[in-house]
Enzyme design. Structure first.
Site, PDB file in Angstrom:
ATOM      1  N   HIS A 254       0.849  -1.199   0.000  1.00 29.51           N
ATOM      2  CA  HIS A 254       0.000   0.000   0.000  1.00 29.51           C
ATOM      3  C   HIS A 254       0.876   1.238   0.000  1.00 29.51           C
ATOM      4  CE1 HIS A 254      -3.115   2.875   1.322  1.00 29.51           C
ATOM      5  NE2 HIS A 254      -3.969   2.005   0.797  1.00 29.51           N
ATOM      6  N   GLU A 312      -7.889  -4.721  -0.250  1.00 25.05           N
ATOM      7  CA  GLU A 312      -8.497  -5.441  -1.375  1.00 25.05           C
ATOM      8  C   GLU A 312      -8.604  -6.942  -1.105  1.00 25.05           C
ATOM      9  OE1 GLU A 312      -9.803  -3.683  -3.382  1.00 25.05           O
ATOM     10  OE2 GLU A 312      -8.617  -1.928  -3.879  1.00 25.05           O
TER      11      GLU A 312
HETATM   12  N1  COA Z   1       4.034  -7.792  -4.689  1.00 22.86           N
HETATM   13  C1  COA Z   1       5.356  -7.845  -4.947  1.00 22.86           C
HETATM   14  N2  COA Z   1       6.178  -6.784  -4.856  1.00 22.86           N
HETATM   15  C2  COA Z   1       5.624  -5.631  -4.495  1.00 22.86           C
HETATM   16  C3  COA Z   1       4.256  -5.502  -4.214  1.00 22.86           C
HETATM   17  C4  COA Z   1       3.456  -6.654  -4.318  1.00 22.86           C
HETATM   18  N3  COA Z   1       2.142  -6.602  -4.058  1.00 22.86           N
HETATM   19  N4  COA Z   1       3.986  -4.215  -3.869  1.00 22.86           N
HETATM   20  C5  COA Z   1       5.152  -3.542  -3.957  1.00 22.86           C
HETATM   21  N5  COA Z   1       6.140  -4.389  -4.332  1.00 22.86           N
HETATM   22  C6  COA Z   1       7.538  -4.078  -4.490  1.00 22.86           C
HETATM   23  C7  COA Z   1       7.799  -3.281  -5.753  1.00 22.86           C
HETATM   24  O1  COA Z   1       8.055  -4.151  -6.839  1.00 22.86           O
HETATM   25  C8  COA Z   1       9.009  -2.502  -5.360  1.00 22.86           C
HETATM   26  O2  COA Z   1      10.138  -3.357  -5.415  1.00 22.86           O
HETATM   27  P1  COA Z   1      11.544  -2.843  -5.989  1.00 22.86           P
HETATM   28  O3  COA Z   1      11.932  -1.692  -5.126  1.00 22.86           O
HETATM   29  O4  COA Z   1      12.399  -4.036  -5.863  1.00 22.86           O
HETATM   30  O5  COA Z   1      11.269  -2.420  -7.397  1.00 22.86           O
HETATM   31  C9  COA Z   1       8.762  -2.190  -3.897  1.00 22.86           C
HETATM   32  O6  COA Z   1       7.920  -3.227  -3.422  1.00 22.86           O
HETATM   33  C10 COA Z   1       8.082  -0.836  -3.662  1.00 22.86           C
HETATM   34  O7  COA Z   1       7.003  -0.735  -4.564  1.00 22.86           O
HETATM   35  P2  COA Z   1       6.293   0.629  -4.985  1.00 22.86           P
HETATM   36  O8  COA Z   1       5.713   0.448  -6.340  1.00 22.86           O
HETATM   37  O9  COA Z   1       7.191   1.785  -4.736  1.00 22.86           O
HETATM   38  O10 COA Z   1       5.151   0.732  -3.939  1.00 22.86           O
HETATM   39  P3  COA Z   1       3.932   1.686  -4.074  1.00 22.86           P
HETATM   40  O11 COA Z   1       3.756   2.307  -2.769  1.00 22.86           O
HETATM   41  O12 COA Z   1       4.030   2.579  -5.235  1.00 22.86           O
HETATM   42  O13 COA Z   1       2.806   0.629  -4.447  1.00 22.86           O
HETATM   43  C11 COA Z   1       0.870  -0.574  -4.623  1.00 22.86           C
HETATM   44  C12 COA Z   1       1.664   0.445  -3.788  1.00 22.86           C
HETATM   45  C13 COA Z   1      -0.457  -0.868  -3.914  1.00 22.86           C
HETATM   46  C14 COA Z   1       0.577  -0.028  -6.022  1.00 22.86           C
HETATM   47  C15 COA Z   1       1.686  -1.879  -4.740  1.00 22.86           C
HETATM   48  O14 COA Z   1       1.979  -2.374  -3.458  1.00 22.86           O
HETATM   49  C16 COA Z   1       1.004  -2.949  -5.573  1.00 22.86           C
HETATM   50  O15 COA Z   1       1.127  -2.940  -6.798  1.00 22.86           O
HETATM   51  N6  COA Z   1       0.276  -3.914  -4.925  1.00 22.86           N
HETATM   52  C17 COA Z   1      -0.416  -4.944  -5.655  1.00 22.86           C
HETATM   53  C18 COA Z   1      -1.723  -4.434  -6.230  1.00 22.86           C
HETATM   54  C19 COA Z   1      -2.788  -4.205  -5.178  1.00 22.86           C
HETATM   55  O16 COA Z   1      -2.963  -5.007  -4.268  1.00 22.86           O
HETATM   56  N7  COA Z   1      -3.500  -3.073  -5.312  1.00 22.86           N
HETATM   57  C20 COA Z   1      -4.534  -2.685  -4.413  1.00 22.86           C
HETATM   58  C21 COA Z   1      -4.051  -1.585  -3.519  1.00 22.86           C
HETATM   59  S1  COA Z   1      -5.221  -1.128  -2.287  1.00 22.86           S
END
Ligand code: COA
Length: 375
Positions: A254, A312
């Site tokens: 998140h 979610e």
């Molecule tokens: N599974 C695997 N790796 C994940 C992950 C997940 N669900 N969420 C984040 N990461 C990893 C990213 O690949 C990144 O790794 P890296 O630094 O090696 O490239 C690191 O964790 C940080 O990710 P980042 O994209 O900066 O986090 P964010 O704060 O922008 O992302 C979300 C938040 C929710 C978009 C992200 O966690 C995600 O895509 N989750 C899955 C989709 C989901 O459940 N969405 C509903 C959200 S309520």
């Protein structure tokens, strides 16, 4: 042309409103709604009580609650024009969120201005359920005034009077997602109402914002993973393969919460109760096993990232357990959030300040006009 102000893409860290409605603490994993810790409110209140709390700043006494419930129940039926429109939209097989946006725009029809807010909350479920039945080639079911908001929504979707366990499950979900700080759709609603526009315009814009997959539009995939895994023994193999392939695990991570999303906790407890009383407990146990394995694998593959279960994951499980198809997940989120959007509109109206940020001009300057034939 830099005008001297800082450009903050996505407005991260910018405070654009003061609110008494909800407080999100991403580091502590806390969510306060109307002064209550989420777990305290969500599992006890009816949706009508939570809506009243956000709109009036306190819980209703018994007589106020009865009056509010009756007012909402009386406003549930849709005008014929809205039903005719939804029928035409169903002929195009449009997504439910598109139908909700189109239907929301009609909600000023036949309603006095003073009744608009309760009419919006009362009619969102009727729009979603009527449209859903049109999509299945069925006639919409008239709302039942003897059922509360959550129970009537389930009844209008399925034609069956839901069990108490299911109503409590849905009610806990609706309370959990009713408000969440200055998220994108709430901000959209506040921007619109701050121009002194009307509530229906603000809510229709908010539905459009919620529809996007970066906001409310992506709850289905978490459940797909659970079904793909199928049995707890396979959880580690399937999840490890996804991480090895560089995929993200849906339902985890998140932007704001760096500990377990408090909404995941509340919905996990609610799902357990509901599945135990009226559902498939094996599916709940499978989801639990998937969650435990996913969190430990994420710690192994992404150390220091604090990737935990998000809202979610258990939303999908709970709504699936209620018999809702994936296409109804985001519209059901909107059924709840509409009350939160309206509460923010009331706050913004009191504040009374147009929201008007600035942009930094990065285009050309000093161009010379060329006549059409010379370009
Ligand atoms: N599974 C695997 N790796 C994940 C992950 C997940 N669900 N969420 C984040 N990461 C990893 C990213 O690949 C990144 O790794 P890296 O630094 O090696 O490239 C690191 O964790 C940080 O990710 P980042 O994209 O900066 O986090 P964010 O704060 O922008 O992302 C979300 C938040 C929710 C978009 C992200 O966690 C995600 O895509 N989750 C899955 C989709 C989901 O459940 N969405 C509903 C959200 S309520």
């Amino acid at each position: 042309m830099n005008n001297g102000t800082n450009f903050v893409p996505g407005l991260e860290g910018i405070v654009a409103a003061e609110t008494r409605l909800s407080h999100v603490d991403g580091l502590a994993g806390e969510l306060i709604i109307g002064g209550f810790a989420l777990a305290e409110l969500a599992a006890n209140a009816t949706f009508e009580e939570t809506t009243y709390l956000l709109w009036h700043g306190r819980l209703p006494i018994a007589a106020e609650l009865t009056t509010f419930q009756q007012a909402l129940a009386a406003l549930r039926p849709l005008p014929t024009a809205t039903l005719t429109l939804l029928h035409a939209v169903a002929a195009e097989n449009a997504p439910v969120m598109d139908a909700l946006r189109i239907g929301a725009g009609t909600l000023s029809l036949g309603v006095d201005e003073g009744q608009l807010a309760p009419a919006i909350v009362a009619r969102f479920p009727t729009i979603v359920a009527a449209y859903w039945r049109f999509l299945q080639g069925q006639e919409p079911l008239p709302p039942r005034a003897d059922l509360n908001h959550a129970a009537n929504y389930l009844y209008m979707l399925t034609g069956e009077t839901p069990s108490d366990a299911r109503v409590r499950g849905l009610e806990t979900y609706l309370n959990t997602v009713i408000d969440h700080g200055l998220n994108a759709s709430t901000f959209a609603a506040r921007v619109i109402i701050a121009t002194n526009s009307d509530l229906v315009s603000a809510i229709t814009g908010a539905v459009g914002a919620l529809k996007g997959p970066l906001h409310g539009g992506a709850p289905g995939p978490a459940l797909d993973t659970v079904f793909e895994i199928g049995t707890p023994a396979k959880a580690e193999t399937v999840l490890r393969a996804k991480l090895e392939a560089g995929e993200r695990l849906m339902g985890f991570g998140h932007r704001v919460y760096k500990v377990r999303d408090p909404r995941a906790e509340v919905l996990s407890v609610a799902a357990k109760k509901m599945f135990a009383a009226d559902g498939d407990m094996a599916l709940y146990e499978l989801a639990k096993a998937v969650e435990t394995t996913a969190v430990s694998l994420l710690a192994e593959y992404k150390p220091g990232r604090n990737l935990q279960t998000n809202v979610e994951f258990y939303t999908a499980l709970l709504l699936h357990g209620l018999g809702l198809e994936t296409a109804l997940f985001t519209p059901t989120f909107a059924v709840s959030r509409a009350a939160g959007w309206l509460a923010h509109c009331f706050e913004q109206q009191q504040y009374g300040r147009l929201i008007r940020p600035q942009s930094t001009y990065i285009g050309d300057a000093g161009r010379t006009w060329l006549p059409l034939e010379a370009r």
